[in-house]
Design an enzyme around this catalytic site. Structure first.
Site, PDB file in Angstrom:
ATOM      1  CB  CYS A 103      -0.946  -0.314   0.712  1.00  0.00           C
ATOM      2  SG  CYS A 103      -2.431   0.810   0.951  1.00  0.00           S
ATOM      3  CG  HIS A 212      -2.864  -3.504   3.117  1.00  0.00           C
ATOM      4  ND1 HIS A 212      -2.107  -3.256   4.192  1.00  0.00           N
ATOM      5  CD2 HIS A 212      -3.663  -2.961   2.424  1.00  0.00           C
ATOM      6  CE1 HIS A 212      -2.487  -1.614   3.724  1.00  0.00           C
ATOM      7  NE2 HIS A 212      -3.526  -2.028   3.153  1.00  0.00           N
ATOM      8  CD  GLU A 214      -0.445  -5.370   6.317  1.00  0.00           C
ATOM      9  OE1 GLU A 214      -0.817  -5.772   4.522  1.00  0.00           O
ATOM     10  OE2 GLU A 214      -0.766  -4.021   6.156  1.00  0.00           O
TER      11      GLU A 214
END
Lengths: 249, 779
Positions: A103, A212, A214
């Site tokens: 991002c 994302h 994560e």
């Protein structure tokens, strides 16, 4: 759904003991703690790196996490790319160290010219947060080698300035050289050119993407999957991939 | 970027201006002062003179006027708010580490962990300037949480707008939603839920309430007070500018200082990047133990922070305004004292720790200035350009303001409103299967019951990686301890229509629903925060609504055993003629309930993801449709009495749900409220795209109601639970043992919601109806 078992740290990857992955914090970085958690769950040590520090502390790979570094003022990533830590990241990346930009981290990588193109405001002008399906287009990079080419994965996406743009020649080059790593599956959430969600450099060690990974590393806290609400852990594969690329490097 | 503490802020050096000093004020007792324009009544002004033994200086007048405002002093609500404290029993205090009166309450959740949470309003600024009003509303509540020593971990927003089809509504909606998102997303705080309501009563008076949740260890609790002789008073964060001054600009018309600036925006402007940096900076200051206390600067800026810190402390304080770092050097003393510039904090620091403190603010590139010192004078004194412009007892500013026992009376129109029930009005009820089906779809697509994804998809719910549940689940659930899975659930609720029909019951209903929503996730409810949004306290009608709601809420909290830990009151939400039925907004007591879960990974979602589960209905259905979504959407009718509250039944239901989660018996649970059973079934089916087939005979037979009432009544204390057929008997016994009526409704599966013998709605059709509404209206 009933009780969801917590995800144990993946320790099955051989030879990763002692792998150290740095996570850089800029002022305004938001997902640094999440990225460090993902690194730990993949079985490596997460090392906090500070933007003003030119040393990468001998880490084996670096993650530039998401957020709004310097408030996205001027242009997303435009100020962070001048941080002392970034000069070290550029050198290390040119030397082959795996670097993942998520991002805002992806935006910093394009500003630092480690990856081509740029991100502009989403075509619908709103911030968008959703569970996003992606198609893996390149499963040979340092961060995707444990996926299959053509595999559909689902990880969260959340951005305001996520529309990937580049000139036609650059886009053709990216396509021709197999450097498109992820494409949006189904709805293109931000108007990105050719549905591109993530790209890599010609060496395959630097990867940047808007969604994302994560946020999809632990059962109970990720996107929905067939296993149950918030059970999706497709993001963990990014981090186990880089560990296996370190072993085979 | 950092200005060392010793460095004087840059500013033009005008000739020393003629200031309204303490000396001048004593010498010119008869000078006419604009106290009325600043919102002070004549007797309040006289009281200030009595306290000081002279007229106030311009700066003192600014401080008193803003600190004695309704917003800061709670002068109209204070006498009634004390009931929250009076109704708290020792047993309720068991989990309370910090109660009402501090920046936010703190609740013990076990294992040495604590959470702090509070909901606050930013209503009026959000109508004037929706984006900044909403953004700084989030910013303000987040700073309250940081002040307690906690890391903020989630936000929620409770939004109420005018009618969807009013020409001004879209302006406010777009601004507020992007403001909440733009600020919260940039702070890295997951938005885990909230409320979204459209109603004509909020036209011109939108409600923007924001809640923040913070996490801390017991030993990290910090209370803001200025103690310790010689300790430094440090202002850090953004510079002080001319925004958000409001009434203070009136002082600018007084020519007691040269070069006064033109009028400035009265709404504050937020910088979420600065706030994110401040969060990390403050947490590092706390963790390094180099700070005695931190007070956030919100309403009334430096006036509030200095007087509250000094008033809470044991001595006095001296401040030098020349040391305040300014964005605009032309600000006069009153403006500096009243400025509500955002992203500022005030710390009390021991002299021997000042260097360590400055090293940390410097690391984060946060501008910092020592502006004063704690002393033993018992006074708050402030100098500007070397002259004394404030000399007051801080308690008279911060805590001993006027208190009013305003007249209140049951409105003349109240009886007629309650008599105008849906039955008395003869509202036509659907009867055939086809009519019931059409009504269900109409409600499902109505703006207040439609999917809120258009809003919530503009908020980040994943950041921090601890979100176990978020909208559209009944409550938001956040993990606190990564090793054990310990965490909390939060839900808020208020039904303004119920509040209008009966404010006392309405407040209890808001509590009951938030309490139930927390319990449906499987969490044990522990504590309450509230934001009381009402009309003018100077109108006996609105004042009566406020008093009724406070008493109703305080009683209900006592009965459920959950204490109010803090909150906020927003009055003057009305623009109509006093005494009229539509003079102000619907009474809207937003109630937030916090619950604890020993392992958030076992939290129950509000939808089922598996076919073949048994569906059980817990609770009893009555013919309760006054004030319902059906009456509103189909007949535009509001009258009668709201549903009955049965707090004993809510308590039993909650304990059954907590046990059902702990024992792993339940697969999903969804609260029934607005729109009734059919709305609940449709929502739970749409959650993961798995339908349901139900029969109404059990309900209609046992509760003696017809299919319409079974489907659309809004009786409280009801939840649908999905359970593996293998555990159905066990779960039924568990509910019955807890004293909760339970019956089998049907099973999950298929791609439609089927009400046997009545109708069926394919999920594709339901999804289109549910999800298209808000994007169609607001794009």
């Amino acid at each position: 759904m009933s009780a969801i078992e917590p995800t144990p740290a993946a320790t099955s990857v051989p030879g990763i003991e002692g792998a150290r992955i740095g996570v850089i914090t800029f002022p305004g970085t938001l997902d640094d703690r999440d990225a460090a958690r993902a690194v730990r769950l993949a079985g490596a040590e997460a090392v906090s790196l500070w933007h003003a520090d030119a040393s990468l502390q001998d880490v084996d790979a670096v993650v530039l996490p998401g957020g709004f570094s310097y408030g996205d003022y001027l242009r997303a990533g435009a100020i962070s790319r001048f941080a002392p830590a970034m000069a070290a990241v550029v050198d290390a990346a040119n030397g082959g160290m795996p670097v993942l930009g998520i991002c805002n981290g992806f935006q910093v990588l394009t500003e630092a010219h480690l990856l081509p193109g740029s991100m502009v405001k989403n075509d619908h002008l709103h911030f968008v947060c959703r569970e996003q399906s992606l198609i893996v287009e390149n499963a040979r990079t340092a961060w995707t080698n444990e996926f299959r080419r053509g595999q559909q994965i689902k990880i969260p996406l959340k951005n305001q300035d996520g529309q990937f743009v580049a000139d036609e020649r650059t886009l053709d080059e990216l396509e021709g050289e197999g450097r498109v790593v992820f494409r949006y599956d189904g709805w293109n959430p931000n108007g990105s050119r050719r549905d591109i969600a993530g790209i890599t450099n010609d060496r395959g060690n630097v990867v940047g993407l808007m969604p994302h990974p994560e946020h999809a590393v632990e059962r109970g806290f990720g996107p929905a999957s067939a296993e149950g609400p918030r059970a999706g852990v497709d993001g963990l594969t990014f981090f186990t991939s880089v560990l296996s690329s370190l072993v085979h490097a | 970027m950092t200005a060392p503490a010793s460095q004087a802020p840059s500013r033009p050096t005008p000739a020393v201006p003629r200031l309204d000093t303490v000396e001048t004020a004593a010498a010119n007792p008869d000078e006419v002062q604009p106290y009325g324009e600043l919102g002070l009544k004549e007797d309040e002004y006289q009281r200030i003179k009595d306290i000081l033994g002279r007229r106030p200086t311009a700066a003192e007048l600014a401080m008193y006027s803003v600190m004695w405002s309704e917003h800061c002093s709670y002068k109209s609500s204070k006498v009634h708010l004390s009931k929250f404290g009076e109704k708290v029993t020792d047993e309720m205090k068991e989990h309370l580490l910090v109660g009402i009166g501090e920046n936010a309450g703190v609740v013990d959740i076990g294992d040495g962990w604590a959470v702090t949470f509070k909901v606050e309003s930013h209503n009026h600024p959000s109508f004037v300037e929706p984006y900044q009003g909403a953004a700084t509303g989030v910013g303000g509540i987040v700073r309250d949480i940081i002040s307690m020593g906690a890391r903020p971990v989630a936000v929620m927003d409770q939004l109420r707008f005018g009618a969807v089809d009013h020409p001004d509504t879209a302006r406010v909606v777009h601004g507020v939603v992007s403001g909440v998102g733009g600020y919260g997303n940039s702070l890295g705080l997951p938005n885990i839920g909230g409320e979204l309501v459209f109603d004509g009563s909020y036209q011109g008076n939108p409600l923007v309430n924001a809640l923040c949740l913070g996490v801390l260890r017991h030993e990290d609790i910090h209370l803001a007070n200025a103690s310790g002789l010689g300790n430094k008073v440090v202002l850090f964060g953004a510079r002080t500018g001319g925004d958000g001054i409001g009434g203070a600009s009136i002082l600018a018309s007084e020519t007691f200082e040269d070069g006064v600036p033109a009028k400035r925006p009265s709404v504050q402007v937020g910088d979420p990047f600065m706030e994110k940096v401040l969060i990390e900076c403050c947490l590092e200051l706390f963790s390094a133990k180099v700070v005695e206390g931190i007070q956030d600067l919100g309403a009334a800026g430096i006036s509030c922070a200095t007087s509250e810190l000094a008033s809470n402390g044991d001595g006095g304080m001296h401040v030098d305004l020349d040391d305040v770092l300014l964005r605009d050097p032309s600000l006069n003393a009153g403006e500096i004292l009243m400025s509500e510039s955002q992203e500022r904090m005030m710390a009390v620091v021991r002299p021997d720790q000042l260097d360590a403190f400055l090293a940390i603010t410097s690391k984060w590139e946060v501008e910092t200035a020592v502006i004063g010192e704690v002393n033993d004078s018992g006074r708050l004194t402030i100098d500007h350009h070397g002259q004394r412009i404030v000399d007051v007892d801080p308690r008279t500013v911060a805590h001993e303001g006027p208190v009013y026992n305003r007249p209140y009376a049951r409105p003349e129109w109240q009886d007629a409103l309650q008599a105008d029930s849906t039955t008395a009005a003869g509202l036509a009820r659907p009867a055939s299967g086809e009519e019931l089906r059409e009504t269900a779809l109409t409600l499902l697509a109505s703006p207040n019951l439609a999917s809120k994804a258009w809003v919530t998809n503009q908020y980040d719910r994943f950041v921090q990686g601890n979100t176990a549940l978020a909208q559209p689940d009944d409550s938001g659930v956040i993990r606190v301890d990564e090793t054990t899975g310990l965490g909390v659930a939060l839900a808020t609720d208020a039904n303004g229509r119920y509040g209008k029909l009966d404010p006392r019951t309405g407040a209890a209903l808001a509590l009951a629903e938030a309490y139930r929503n927390v319990a449906t996730s499987g969490a044990k409810p522990l504590a309450v925060t509230d934001c009381l949004n009402f009309g003018s306290p100077e109108h006996p009608d609105s004042m009566w609504q406020l008093v009724e709601a406070i008493e109703g809420l305080a009683d209900a909290c006592q009965e459920l055993g959950v204490p109010v830990t803090g909150g906020n009151v927003s009055l003057y939400n009305g623009t109509g003629e006093p005494g009229q039925i539509d003079s102000s907004i619907h009474p809207t007591p937003v109630v937030g309930v916090l619950g604890v879960l020993d392992d958030v990974s076992t939290a129950l979602s509000s939808g089922w993801q598996t076919e073949g589960l048994s569906l059980l209905l817990l609770g009893t259905t009555r013919d309760e449709l006054d004030g319902s979504a059906w009456a509103d959407v189909v007949h535009s009718h509001l009258g009668g009495l709201p549903p009955r509250v049965d707090l004993a039944a809510e308590k039993a239901l909650a304990s059954a749900l907590v046990e059902a989660r702990q024992t792993g018996l339940a697969a999903a649970a969804h609260d029934l409220s607005e729109g009734g059973l059919v709305q609940g079934l449709l929502e739970a089916s749409l959650r993961f795209g798995i339908g349901a087939s139900v029969a109404l005979e059990g309900v209609t037979g046992r509760d003696k109601v017809d299919p319409f009432v079974a489907l659309f009544a809004e009786s409280t204390g009801r939840v649908i639970v999905a359970v593996d057929p293998e555990h159905e008997g066990e779960l039924t016994h568990l509910a019955e043992d807890a004293g909760v009526p339970v019956l089998r409704l049907g099973t999950t599966g298929g791609d439609a919601v089927v009400v046997e013998g009545q109708f069926e709605i394919p999920l594709s059709e339901a999804r289109e109806a549910h999800e298209a509404t808000l994007p169609r209206i607001f794009g």
